[in-house]
Scaffold this active site. Structure first.
Site, short mmCIF file in Angstrom:
data_model
loop_
_atom_site.label_atom_id
_atom_site.label_comp_id
_atom_site.label_asym_id
_atom_site.label_seq_id
_atom_site.Cartn_x
_atom_site.Cartn_y
_atom_site.Cartn_z
N LYS A 1 0.84 -1.20 0.00
CA LYS A 1 0.00 0.00 0.00
C LYS A 1 0.88 1.26 0.00
O LYS A 1 2.07 1.18 0.32
CB LYS A 1 -0.92 -0.02 1.22
CG LYS A 1 -0.20 -0.02 2.56
CD LYS A 1 -1.15 -0.41 3.70
CE LYS A 1 -0.44 -0.40 5.04
NZ LYS A 1 -1.26 -1.00 6.10
N ARG B 1 -11.18 0.13 14.21
CA ARG B 1 -11.08 0.78 12.91
C ARG B 1 -12.20 0.30 11.99
O ARG B 1 -13.17 0.99 11.81
CB ARG B 1 -9.68 0.54 12.33
CG ARG B 1 -9.35 1.40 11.15
CD ARG B 1 -7.86 1.40 10.83
NE ARG B 1 -7.35 0.12 10.35
CZ ARG B 1 -6.09 -0.06 9.95
NH1 ARG B 1 -5.22 0.93 9.98
NH2 ARG B 1 -5.69 -1.25 9.53
N HIS C 1 -6.77 -7.28 12.58
CA HIS C 1 -5.52 -6.52 12.58
C HIS C 1 -5.19 -6.13 14.01
O HIS C 1 -6.06 -5.70 14.76
CB HIS C 1 -5.70 -5.27 11.71
CG HIS C 1 -4.43 -4.52 11.45
ND1 HIS C 1 -3.28 -5.14 11.02
CD2 HIS C 1 -4.12 -3.20 11.54
CE1 HIS C 1 -2.32 -4.23 10.87
NE2 HIS C 1 -2.80 -3.04 11.18
N ARG D 1 0.42 -11.07 6.52
CA ARG D 1 0.42 -9.81 5.76
C ARG D 1 1.71 -9.07 6.13
O ARG D 1 1.79 -8.38 7.12
CB ARG D 1 -0.81 -8.97 6.11
CG ARG D 1 -2.14 -9.69 5.85
CD ARG D 1 -3.33 -8.78 6.06
NE ARG D 1 -3.36 -8.15 7.35
CZ ARG D 1 -3.95 -8.65 8.44
NH1 ARG D 1 -4.60 -9.81 8.39
NH2 ARG D 1 -3.91 -8.00 9.59
N TYR E 1 14.89 31.04 6.41
CA TYR E 1 13.71 31.80 6.83
C TYR E 1 13.69 31.98 8.34
O TYR E 1 13.98 31.03 9.07
CB TYR E 1 12.43 31.06 6.41
CG TYR E 1 12.19 31.03 4.93
CD1 TYR E 1 12.03 32.21 4.21
CD2 TYR E 1 12.13 29.83 4.24
CE1 TYR E 1 11.80 32.17 2.84
CE2 TYR E 1 11.90 29.78 2.88
CZ TYR E 1 11.75 30.95 2.17
OH TYR E 1 11.53 30.92 0.83
N CYS F 1 13.70 24.69 3.91
CA CYS F 1 12.80 25.40 3.00
C CYS F 1 11.94 24.38 2.26
O CYS F 1 12.08 23.18 2.44
CB CYS F 1 13.57 26.21 1.98
SG CYS F 1 14.89 27.24 2.64
N ASP G 1 12.14 23.59 -0.87
CA ASP G 1 12.89 22.85 -1.89
C ASP G 1 14.38 22.72 -1.61
O ASP G 1 15.10 22.13 -2.42
CB ASP G 1 12.74 23.54 -3.26
CG ASP G 1 11.33 24.06 -3.46
OD1 ASP G 1 10.43 23.23 -3.58
OD2 ASP G 1 11.14 25.30 -3.45
C1 LIG Z 1 -0.65 -1.96 6.84
C2 LIG Z 1 -1.27 -3.20 7.28
C3 LIG Z 1 -0.51 -4.38 7.42
C4 LIG Z 1 0.99 -4.39 7.33
O1 LIG Z 1 1.54 -3.90 8.52
P1 LIG Z 1 3.10 -3.90 8.78
O2 LIG Z 1 3.25 -3.38 10.16
O3 LIG Z 1 3.68 -2.94 7.78
O4 LIG Z 1 3.59 -5.27 8.58
C5 LIG Z 1 -1.18 -5.55 7.70
N1 LIG Z 1 -2.52 -5.57 7.84
C6 LIG Z 1 -3.28 -4.47 7.75
C7 LIG Z 1 -4.75 -4.57 7.93
C8 LIG Z 1 -2.69 -3.24 7.48
O5 LIG Z 1 -3.44 -2.14 7.40
#
Ligand SMILES: *Cc1c(COP(=O)(O)O)cnc(C)c1O
Length: 375
Positions: A40, A138, A168, A221, A270, A316, A318
């Site tokens: 992602k 969430r 998660h 994941r 700045y 800054c 850039d």
């Molecule tokens: C981003 C995410 C992950 C990956 O998490 P990491 O800490 O980068 O391994 C896994 N599951 C869900 C639902 C996430 O949003």
């Protein structure tokens, strides 16, 4: 935003490191367990497609993204492996996902009701993963009754194919197990309520896997670990050790564009937050907060040639300025972020300095910085 190709500034991404991290995790998995690479947010700023292709070659079986568009980007790059969108996609876009064979997360029953009519009408079948909110607060099901009703709805509508069920963890990166254990308990409870038979039941992110908290599941994941970064929330000094070797893939480099000597009373940047008290050598680097190099980096030491040099004056949009120990030529390499995790300017140390996590810094690096891949 156009990448600045006529500027000496780039993000280097070492694909060998990506490959090594995925390979190491593959060896760490339980027998039969799959690795889904989380790419992602443009692969945490590293570049989604090159990272995905490298992960695939190293054994990944599928991918997770946050937005449907990120899944479509992978399909457009000829990636045919399973792709799961972890976020909530507007139900109206479900047919687009179905056509591309992209799996979506179900956040609740209302979403299923909203998605079903268009799918049925177009005779499409959508692959879904039932999201379980076991304590992250969430998205996903947390009430028994709604979870059961949702499954009844799915069983009555053949436009849905239940591919997965997942949760998660909110604190897999912490030394304190208590909340994690509560989430495991809740997830196990919800699993008992299954009427459908998902192919993949999953819960582990990188932290749960590399800190060996994982409960038996069908896939991991794997996100931050791909990029060689330890998921521990602690400052570098107190990181929880990973059970697999992690090699950071990203570095951020530039060059000095201007070098000059300033004299007592001369200011820099700045707001004139730096004023020379005696002769000083000041170098200019062509990266700024529009590249994701935020103003909080004032005072941080970047490596110029062989010297660690403090950023003086405000960063800054850039450009920023550094105080050099000696006159160095224009074109001298500047390493803002090192891929050596022990270096003072590692991504983790840089994140500690500005009071955030390396995930955020990597994602902040804007598209204006070209990504250059080392194969
Ligand atoms: C981003 C995410 C992950 C990956 O998490 P990491 O800490 O980068 O391994 C896994 N599951 C869900 C639902 C996430 O949003």
């Amino acid at each position: 935003m156009v990448p600045g190709i006529h500027r000496a500034a780039r993000v280097n991404v070492n694909l060998q490191a990506i490959k090594q991290n995925v390979t190491n995790e593959m060896h760490h998995l339980a027998r039969g367990q799959l690795l889904f690479a989380v790419v992602k947010a443009n692969g945490y700023g590293h570049g989604a497609v090159p990272v995905a292709k490298t992960a695939l070659a190293a054994g990944a079986s599928g991918f997770c993204v946050a937005l449907l568009d990120e899944g479509i980007e992978l399909r457009a790059a000829d990636i045919v492996a399973p792709i799961l969108v972890l976020g909530v996609v507007p139900a109206a876009a479900a047919p687009i996902a179905a056509v591309d064979g992209i799996s979506l997360t179900v956040p609740n029953l209302a979403w299923l009701r909203a998605a079903a009519p268009a799918l049925s009408q177009q005779q499409l079948r959508l692959k879904i993963h039932l999201g379980i909110d076991s304590g992250m607060g969430r998205i996903g099901f947390s009430e028994d009754r709604e979870f059961i009703a949702a499954q009844d709805f799915i069983l009555a509508h053949d436009c849905f194919e239940v591919e997965g069920m997942f949760t998660h963890f909110a604190s897999a990166d912490s030394r304190d197990h208590r909340y994690f254990d509560l989430q495991v308990k809740k997830f196990k409870h919800m699993r008992q309520l299954l009427k459908v038979t998902p192919r993949w039941i999953h819960c582990d992110n990188t932290a749960a896997s590399v800190f060996d908290k994982a409960l038996p599941s069908d896939l991991v994941r794997f996100g931050i670990g791909i990029y060689g970064l330890n998921p521990s929330a602690s400052p570098k000094s107190a990181e929880i050790p990973s059970s697999i070797p992690l090699k950071p893939a990203l570095s951020l480099v530039s060059e000095l564009t201007m070098v000059k000597t300033i004299h007592a009373g001369d200011g820099v940047g700045y707001g004139v937050t730096h004023v020379a008290s005696h002769d000083e050598v000041i170098g200019t680097v062509p990266i700024g907060y529009a590249d994701g190099w935020i103003r909080k980096f004032q005072g941080f030491q970047v490596k110029v040639g062989d010297f660690y040099c403090p950023i003086v004056g405000r960063v800054c949009m850039d450009q920023f300025m550094v105080q050099l120990p000696v006159v160095l030529p224009v074109g001298t390499p500047v390493e803002l972020i090192s891929d050596d995790p022990t270096a003072p300017n590692s991504l983790k140390h840089a994140a500690d300095y500005v009071g955030t996590i390396h995930y955020e810094l990597a994602c902040l690096l804007s598209d204006r910085l070209p990504r250059v891949y080392q194969h």
